[in-house]
Design an enzyme around this catalytic site. Structure first.
Site, short mmCIF file in Angstrom:
data_model
loop_
_atom_site.label_atom_id
_atom_site.label_comp_id
_atom_site.label_asym_id
_atom_site.label_seq_id
_atom_site.Cartn_x
_atom_site.Cartn_y
_atom_site.Cartn_z
N CYS A 8 37.64 36.15 54.54
CA CYS A 8 36.77 36.33 53.38
C CYS A 8 35.70 35.23 53.43
CB CYS A 8 37.55 36.34 52.07
SG CYS A 8 38.30 34.76 51.58
N ASN A 11 37.91 31.44 52.09
CA ASN A 11 39.32 31.37 52.46
C ASN A 11 40.18 30.72 51.38
OD1 ASN A 11 41.30 29.90 55.14
ND2 ASN A 11 41.54 31.91 54.24
N CYS A 13 40.66 32.83 48.16
CA CYS A 13 41.09 33.90 47.25
C CYS A 13 41.62 35.12 48.01
CB CYS A 13 39.95 34.34 46.32
SG CYS A 13 39.39 33.06 45.17
N ARG A 14 40.72 35.93 48.53
CA ARG A 14 41.12 37.20 49.13
C ARG A 14 41.89 37.05 50.43
NH1 ARG A 14 35.26 39.83 48.85
NH2 ARG A 14 34.72 37.63 49.04
N SER A 15 41.35 36.32 51.40
CA SER A 15 42.02 36.28 52.71
C SER A 15 43.36 35.55 52.68
CB SER A 15 41.09 35.73 53.80
OG SER A 15 40.64 34.43 53.52
N ASP A 125 35.70 40.36 45.22
CA ASP A 125 35.87 38.91 45.07
C ASP A 125 36.24 38.60 43.61
OD1 ASP A 125 35.81 36.16 45.12
OD2 ASP A 125 33.77 36.03 45.91
#
Length: 156
Positions: A8, A11, A13-15, A125
């Site tokens: 993301c 690095n 939140c999402r990934s 996001d």
């Protein structure tokens, strides 16, 4: 060993959520040691930092621990080290394809391509939103991780 990298922006939140969820599924499937999992960001905004506390809270509530993860930036070497690099949105996908060496071995795709029934292509996001956004990301990561595991598992 099959190696998977989630990417993301920063690095945090999402990934890392995708990494934690996928790693959890790999362990549950008895494939720990046969599938390697990591995550990174397209930018180095948060290098060395743990995932956002809201990501950690959403994951912990569902039995996934992200506390040991630390942000890092994706490198050109990652395209040789990993078999699959999963982008969280189209911007990440374009960035990764631009930076990929010509002889890279990694397949670079969108993470949610492995979850066509979720109704979205990109993992949104949640950073500027509330806890619901982090819960939504976790839900999407669960579905994406299930599809990804079915596709890449070495024992199929």
């Amino acid at each position: 060993m099959v190696k998977v990298l989630f990417v993301c922006t920063g690095n945090i939140c999402r990934s890392p959520t995708a990494e934690g969820v996928f790693r959890h599924r790999v362990v549950q499937a008895g494939l720990d040691g046969r599938i390697g999992v990591d995550s990174a960001g397209t930018h180095g905004y948060h290098i060395g930092e743990p995932p956002d506390p809201r990501s950690q809270q959403a994951a912990k509530a569902r039995g996934v621990d992200l506390s040991g993860l630390r942000a890092r930036k994706v490198t050109p070497e990652d395209f040789y080290e990993f078999d699959h690099i999963l982008a969280m949105d189209d911007g990440h996908l374009a960035h990764l394809r631009r930076m990929a060496p010509a002889d890279a071995r990694a397949a670079v795709t969108l993470f949610l391509d492995d979850a066509p029934d979720v109704g979205v292509r990109e993992t949104p996001d949640p950073y500027y939103g509330d806890a619901r956004g982090f819960e939504r990301v976790f839900d999407l990561c669960e579905q994406g991780a299930a599809g990804l595991l079915a596709r890449v598992r070495p024992d199929r």
